[in-house]
Design a protein around this motif. Structure first.
Motif, PDB file in Angstrom:
ATOM      1  N   GLU A   7       0.815  -1.215   0.000  1.00 25.16           N
ATOM      2  CA  GLU A   7       0.000   0.000   0.000  1.00 25.16           C
ATOM      3  C   GLU A   7       0.850   1.267   0.000  1.00 25.16           C
ATOM      4  O   GLU A   7       0.414   2.307  -0.440  1.00 25.16           O
ATOM      5  N   GLU A   8       2.071   1.191   0.561  1.00 27.60           N
ATOM      6  CA  GLU A   8       2.910   2.380   0.676  1.00 27.60           C
ATOM      7  C   GLU A   8       3.699   2.662  -0.598  1.00 27.60           C
ATOM      8  O   GLU A   8       4.124   3.784  -0.819  1.00 27.60           O
ATOM      9  N   ARG A   9       3.940   1.678  -1.401  1.00 24.36           N
ATOM     10  CA  ARG A   9       4.691   1.860  -2.643  1.00 24.36           C
ATOM     11  C   ARG A   9       3.700   2.102  -3.773  1.00 24.36           C
ATOM     12  O   ARG A   9       2.598   1.567  -3.769  1.00 24.36           O
ATOM     13  N   PRO A  10       4.103   2.916  -4.771  1.00 24.67           N
ATOM     14  CA  PRO A  10       3.182   3.144  -5.892  1.00 24.67           C
ATOM     15  C   PRO A  10       2.838   1.826  -6.578  1.00 24.67           C
ATOM     16  O   PRO A  10       3.676   0.928  -6.678  1.00 24.67           O
ATOM     17  N   GLY A  11       1.595   1.729  -7.028  1.00 20.38           N
ATOM     18  CA  GLY A  11       1.184   0.550  -7.772  1.00 20.38           C
ATOM     19  C   GLY A  11       1.864   0.512  -9.132  1.00 20.38           C
ATOM     20  O   GLY A  11       2.379   1.519  -9.619  1.00 20.38           O
ATOM     21  N   ILE A  12       1.846  -0.647  -9.731  1.00 18.86           N
ATOM     22  CA  ILE A  12       2.410  -0.847 -11.065  1.00 18.86           C
ATOM     23  C   ILE A  12       1.251  -1.071 -12.029  1.00 18.86           C
ATOM     24  O   ILE A  12       0.368  -1.886 -11.766  1.00 18.86           O
ATOM     25  N   ALA A  13       1.275  -0.351 -13.138  1.00 21.88           N
ATOM     26  CA  ALA A  13       0.252  -0.510 -14.174  1.00 21.88           C
ATOM     27  C   ALA A  13       0.857  -1.247 -15.354  1.00 21.88           C
ATOM     28  O   ALA A  13       1.921  -0.858 -15.847  1.00 21.88           O
ATOM     29  N   ALA A  14       0.198  -2.307 -15.784  1.00 25.89           N
ATOM     30  CA  ALA A  14       0.645  -3.075 -16.945  1.00 25.89           C
ATOM     31  C   ALA A  14      -0.361  -2.919 -18.078  1.00 25.89           C
ATOM     32  O   ALA A  14      -1.570  -2.908 -17.848  1.00 25.89           O
ATOM     33  N   SER A  36      11.427 -11.715 -16.482  1.00 27.53           N
ATOM     34  CA  SER A  36      12.293 -11.173 -17.512  1.00 27.53           C
ATOM     35  C   SER A  36      11.408 -10.592 -18.602  1.00 27.53           C
ATOM     36  O   SER A  36      11.423  -9.395 -18.868  1.00 27.53           O
ATOM     37  N   TRP A  37      10.596 -11.444 -19.221  1.00 25.36           N
ATOM     38  CA  TRP A  37       9.595 -10.997 -20.188  1.00 25.36           C
ATOM     39  C   TRP A  37       8.330 -10.643 -19.444  1.00 25.36           C
ATOM     40  O   TRP A  37       7.907 -11.361 -18.538  1.00 25.36           O
ATOM     41  N   GLN A  38       7.726  -9.525 -19.806  1.00 24.22           N
ATOM     42  CA  GLN A  38       6.483  -9.101 -19.183  1.00 24.22           C
ATOM     43  C   GLN A  38       5.760  -8.136 -20.118  1.00 24.22           C
ATOM     44  O   GLN A  38       6.199  -7.914 -21.245  1.00 24.22           O
ATOM     45  N   PHE A  39       4.679  -7.593 -19.645  1.00 22.95           N
ATOM     46  CA  PHE A  39       3.939  -6.598 -20.417  1.00 22.95           C
ATOM     47  C   PHE A  39       4.547  -5.222 -20.156  1.00 22.95           C
ATOM     48  O   PHE A  39       5.147  -5.020 -19.102  1.00 22.95           O
ATOM     49  N   PRO A  40       4.394  -4.271 -21.083  1.00 24.42           N
ATOM     50  CA  PRO A  40       4.850  -2.905 -20.781  1.00 24.42           C
ATOM     51  C   PRO A  40       4.201  -2.455 -19.469  1.00 24.42           C
ATOM     52  O   PRO A  40       2.998  -2.629 -19.279  1.00 24.42           O
ATOM     53  N   ALA A  41       5.019  -1.913 -18.565  1.00 24.08           N
ATOM     54  CA  ALA A  41       4.494  -1.585 -17.240  1.00 24.08           C
ATOM     55  C   ALA A  41       5.404  -0.598 -16.527  1.00 24.08           C
ATOM     56  O   ALA A  41       6.583  -0.476 -16.855  1.00 24.08           O
ATOM     57  N   GLY A  42       4.835   0.059 -15.531  1.00 26.92           N
ATOM     58  CA  GLY A  42       5.618   0.957 -14.705  1.00 26.92           C
ATOM     59  C   GLY A  42       4.779   1.511 -13.575  1.00 26.92           C
ATOM     60  O   GLY A  42       3.580   1.243 -13.487  1.00 26.92           O
ATOM     61  N   GLU A  43       5.444   2.294 -12.712  1.00 21.55           N
ATOM     62  CA  GLU A  43       4.765   2.837 -11.540  1.00 21.55           C
ATOM     63  C   GLU A  43       3.700   3.862 -11.924  1.00 21.55           C
ATOM     64  O   GLU A  43       3.893   4.661 -12.843  1.00 21.55           O
ATOM     65  N   ILE A  44       2.608   3.805 -11.185  1.00 24.32           N
ATOM     66  CA  ILE A  44       1.537   4.787 -11.342  1.00 24.32           C
ATOM     67  C   ILE A  44       1.988   6.061 -10.631  1.00 24.32           C
ATOM     68  O   ILE A  44       2.365   6.025  -9.455  1.00 24.32           O
ATOM     69  N   THR A  80       6.589 -10.354  -6.882  1.00 26.44           N
ATOM     70  CA  THR A  80       7.216  -9.085  -6.485  1.00 26.44           C
ATOM     71  C   THR A  80       6.597  -8.447  -5.255  1.00 26.44           C
ATOM     72  O   THR A  80       7.203  -7.565  -4.656  1.00 26.44           O
ATOM     73  N   GLY A  81       5.377  -8.849  -4.892  1.00 29.25           N
ATOM     74  CA  GLY A  81       4.687  -8.242  -3.765  1.00 29.25           C
ATOM     75  C   GLY A  81       4.142  -6.853  -4.051  1.00 29.25           C
ATOM     76  O   GLY A  81       3.660  -6.180  -3.149  1.00 29.25           O
ATOM     77  N   ARG A  82       4.212  -6.404  -5.299  1.00 29.45           N
ATOM     78  CA  ARG A  82       3.724  -5.069  -5.673  1.00 29.45           C
ATOM     79  C   ARG A  82       2.273  -5.149  -6.121  1.00 29.45           C
ATOM     80  O   ARG A  82       1.851  -6.132  -6.749  1.00 29.45           O
ATOM     81  N   LEU A  83       1.519  -4.089  -5.812  1.00 29.24           N
ATOM     82  CA  LEU A  83       0.148  -3.985  -6.294  1.00 29.24           C
ATOM     83  C   LEU A  83       0.192  -3.761  -7.799  1.00 29.24           C
ATOM     84  O   LEU A  83       0.840  -2.828  -8.273  1.00 29.24           O
ATOM     85  N   MET A  84      -0.449  -4.620  -8.554  1.00 25.99           N
ATOM     86  CA  MET A  84      -0.446  -4.567 -10.016  1.00 25.99           C
ATOM     87  C   MET A  84      -1.850  -4.327 -10.530  1.00 25.99           C
ATOM     88  O   MET A  84      -2.799  -4.913 -10.021  1.00 25.99           O
ATOM     89  N   SER A  85      -1.957  -3.496 -11.555  1.00 29.32           N
ATOM     90  CA  SER A  85      -3.221  -3.375 -12.278  1.00 29.32           C
ATOM     91  C   SER A  85      -2.933  -3.722 -13.729  1.00 29.32           C
ATOM     92  O   SER A  85      -1.835  -3.468 -14.235  1.00 29.32           O
ATOM     93  N   TYR A  86      -3.900  -4.335 -14.372  1.00 29.92           N
ATOM     94  CA  TYR A  86      -3.741  -4.810 -15.758  1.00 29.92           C
ATOM     95  C   TYR A  86      -4.818  -4.168 -16.619  1.00 29.92           C
ATOM     96  O   TYR A  86      -6.003  -4.338 -16.345  1.00 29.92           O
ATOM     97  N   THR A  87      -4.401  -3.437 -17.649  1.00 26.86           N
ATOM     98  CA  THR A  87      -5.320  -2.726 -18.518  1.00 26.86           C
ATOM     99  C   THR A  87      -5.199  -3.242 -19.948  1.00 26.86           C
ATOM    100  O   THR A  87      -4.105  -3.237 -20.513  1.00 26.86           O
ATOM    101  N   ALA A  88      -6.311  -3.692 -20.501  1.00 30.92           N
ATOM    102  CA  ALA A  88      -6.334  -4.100 -21.907  1.00 30.92           C
ATOM    103  C   ALA A  88      -6.272  -2.841 -22.760  1.00 30.92           C
ATOM    104  O   ALA A  88      -6.987  -1.866 -22.497  1.00 30.92           O
TER     105      ALA A  88
END
Length: 137
Positions: A7-14, A36-44, A80-88
């Motif tokens: 909750e304290e770290r910015p979420g990651i948007a993929a 290693s391979w993933q979807f384009p993503a980064g911190e919100i 990773t323990g990070r909050l992730m959101s996934y957007t089509a």
């Protein structure tokens, strides 16, 4: 020293970018554990929605202009323990290439049967369900 919670770290948007029955995958220069391979993503960023961050990160990393189709879901990533959101997302302009050479090493457009070669540990179920529907026949 205290450990930060998700909750304290910015979420990651993929961004789950589908184009011509393939999904965009990027390979990080520095892998996060097994990732290693993933979807384009980064911190919100502050004041930004997950969907806006997914669009921005895709543009920054690959030069591809995309539009939001819909938010597929969120979870705390098991690796990773990070909050992730996934957007089509769908492609609206440009051609995908490695723009952010500090973060990315390579990119690929993967067909549905190829996804396990890139992500052997499986995908978040709502993402897999979306890709099953979007990439079939």
């Amino acid at each position: 020293m205290t450990q930060q919670t998700a909750e304290e770290r910015p979420g990651i948007a993929a961004a789950i970018v589908v184009h011509e029955r393939r999904v965009l995958m990027v390979r990080r220069r520095v892998s996060e554990g097994q990732l290693s391979w993933q979807f384009p993503a980064g911190e919100i960023e502050p004041g930004e929605s997950a969907e806006e961050a997914a669009v921005r990160e895709t543009k920054e990393e690959t030069g591809l202009g995309v539009a939001v189709v819909r938010l597929l879901g969120e979870r705390v990533h098991p690796k990773t323990g990070r909050l992730m959101s996934y957007t089509a997302c769908e492609v609206v302009s440009g051609t995908a290439e490695v723009i952010d050479t500090e973060e990315l090493d390579e990119l690929a457009w993967a067909a549905l049967p190829e996804i396990p070669e890139y992500v052997p540990y499986g995908l978040f179920e709502p993402v897999q369900d979306y890709l099953d529907a979007a990439l079939e026949g």
